[in-house]
Scaffold this motif. Structure first.
Motif, PDB file in Angstrom:
ATOM      1  N   SER A  73      -4.568   4.399   6.507  1.00  0.00           N
ATOM      2  CA  SER A  73      -4.394   3.061   5.934  1.00  0.00           C
ATOM      3  C   SER A  73      -4.172   3.212   4.436  1.00  0.00           C
ATOM      4  N   ASP A  74      -3.133   2.551   3.924  1.00  0.00           N
ATOM      5  CA  ASP A  74      -2.738   2.767   2.539  1.00  0.00           C
ATOM      6  C   ASP A  74      -3.809   2.349   1.535  1.00  0.00           C
ATOM      7  N   LEU A 116      -1.340  -1.027   6.463  1.00  0.00           N
ATOM      8  CA  LEU A 116      -1.505  -0.990   5.007  1.00  0.00           C
ATOM      9  C   LEU A 116      -2.926  -1.311   4.571  1.00  0.00           C
ATOM     10  N   ASN A 117      -3.502  -2.362   5.165  1.00  0.00           N
ATOM     11  CA  ASN A 117      -4.751  -2.907   4.626  1.00  0.00           C
ATOM     12  C   ASN A 117      -5.885  -3.042   5.637  1.00  0.00           C
ATOM     13  N   HIS A 118      -5.705  -2.498   6.833  1.00  0.00           N
ATOM     14  CA  HIS A 118      -6.775  -2.469   7.837  1.00  0.00           C
ATOM     15  C   HIS A 118      -7.267  -3.885   8.179  1.00  0.00           C
ATOM     16  N   ARG A 119      -6.343  -4.778   8.447  1.00  0.00           N
ATOM     17  CA  ARG A 119      -6.688  -6.144   8.817  1.00  0.00           C
ATOM     18  C   ARG A 119      -6.939  -6.260  10.335  1.00  0.00           C
ATOM     19  N   PRO A 152       5.615   8.139  14.857  1.00  0.00           N
ATOM     20  CA  PRO A 152       5.870   7.470  16.133  1.00  0.00           C
ATOM     21  C   PRO A 152       4.633   6.798  16.723  1.00  0.00           C
ATOM     22  N   LEU A 153       3.444   7.076  16.165  1.00  0.00           N
ATOM     23  CA  LEU A 153       2.210   6.555  16.737  1.00  0.00           C
ATOM     24  C   LEU A 153       1.532   5.586  15.770  1.00  0.00           C
ATOM     25  N   PHE A 154       0.907   4.569  16.339  1.00  0.00           N
ATOM     26  CA  PHE A 154       0.218   3.534  15.564  1.00  0.00           C
ATOM     27  C   PHE A 154      -1.101   3.197  16.252  1.00  0.00           C
ATOM     28  N   ARG A 155      -2.153   3.074  15.448  1.00  0.00           N
ATOM     29  CA  ARG A 155      -3.441   2.631  15.982  1.00  0.00           C
ATOM     30  C   ARG A 155      -3.867   1.366  15.244  1.00  0.00           C
ATOM     31  N   PRO A 156      -4.047   0.265  15.946  1.00  0.00           N
ATOM     32  CA  PRO A 156      -4.466  -0.972  15.279  1.00  0.00           C
ATOM     33  C   PRO A 156      -5.911  -0.873  14.800  1.00  0.00           C
ATOM     34  N   PRO A 157      -6.212  -1.439  13.642  1.00  0.00           N
ATOM     35  CA  PRO A 157      -7.591  -1.417  13.152  1.00  0.00           C
ATOM     36  C   PRO A 157      -8.560  -2.004  14.178  1.00  0.00           C
TER      37      PRO A 157
END
Length: 312
Positions: free
Chosen positions: A159-160, A188-191, A221-226
């Protein structure tokens, strides 16, 4: 005698034969005709010279490979002792020639179709698990050193808002292992994503894709939602940003305990293990303490840690 001994005799015999032919030619002083080779020795028939050289080259390459394997294993044993692990981590098998088909876990679906799959376990029969670390708040150089010396693969989901004060730490992490440490998207902001509109979710995900591409050279290629929370808009936005899959987790590691998603409180082939970039300000221990805990559990249960990107 073992097969290795038979191979050594064949190689030695070939070498002695070449030496004998060279010596004989030198003593005979025969002229160099169309049938003669360098130094007056008879020229080998077509294909003979290459055939004689091949076993020597193949044997040398095999011996060099085996030497490197022995050195790597010995280094891992020493590293396990140095870092206080109860056992040396097990070696993961070679990755599959074809990656398994990933589908959304039952109960994790949305109404949309063609969206990135959401899963907690990779389909495999091998006794392997995957280690993932989230956010980026703690930047402990000992973690990079420990994971490099132990040669344990892992993936970071960044997370940025917590990595931007030291992008260089994660660049060093990315380069710290021979096959690289993959850096993926954690917004970006872990919302809390379900509370945001589609457009705001897209900005969170695509914005982090842009940061990782700019700083580290690739769009992940991978994304994990907060918090592991998402809705259909999250997955639609992720797809629009180039995300192919959404790995969650089956268990979570802390320095003093493990937490389990599954009812049997155990590991299973292909499970994804989550932990975080945290230190003593947040945990009862350091990041190396956490790695000791999770690796002792993984190894004791007969599992090895594999590289997630080899399977997804």
């Amino acid at each position: 005698m073992a097969k290795g001994g038979s191979s050594s005799r064949r190689v030695l015999g070939a070498a002695l034969l070449v030496a004998a032919l060279t010596s004989t030619a030198a003593c005979s002083g025969s002229g160099a005709g169309p049938e003669a080779g360098a130094g007056g020795a008879p020229a080998p028939a077509a294909g003979q010279q290459a055939a004689a050289a091949r076993p020597l080259t193949a044997s040398a390459a095999l011996n060099e490979h085996l030497r490197k394997v022995r050195e790597q294993r010995a280094a891992r044993v020493l590293a396990a002792r140095k870092w206080g692990l109860k056992q040396t981590p097990l070696e993961a098998p070679a990755p599959p020639a074809k990656k398994p088909a990933i589908t959304t876990r039952k109960g994790f679906e949305t109404d949309g179709t063609g969206l990135p799959p959401v899963f907690t376990t990779v389909p495999t029969k091998e006794k392997i698990v995957f280690l993932t670390i989230d956010d980026g708040a703690e930047k402990d150089p000992e973690l990079i050193r420990m994971m490099t010396e132990l040669d344990i693969p892992y993936s970071a989901f960044l997370s940025d808002y917590v990595v931007k004060d030291d992008y260089g730490y994660f660049a060093k992490m990315q380069r710290s292992q021979a096959r690289g440490v993959a850096l993926h998207n954690h917004t970006l902001n872990h919302r809390y994503m379900p509370a945001l509109s589609y457009e705001r979710q897209k900005r969170e995900i695509c914005g982090m894709q842009d940061v990782i591409e700019k700083r580290y050279g690739t769009r992940p290629p991978l994304f994990r939602p907060p918090y592991g929370n998402y809705n259909e808009d999250t997955l639609r936005a992720a797809k629009a940003c180039g995300v192919r899959a959404v790995p969650l987790w089956a268990s979570e590691a802390f320095p003093d305990r493990m937490e389990w998603r599954e009812w049997d409180r155990d590991l299973h082939p292909g499970d994804i293990v989550l932990t975080h970039f945290r230190g003593k300000d947040d945990w009862k221990g350091s990041m190396p303490d956490m790695i000791r805990r999770v690796m002792n559990v993984i190894t004791a249960k007969g599992y090895a840690v594999a590289k997630l990107e080899d399977y997804v």
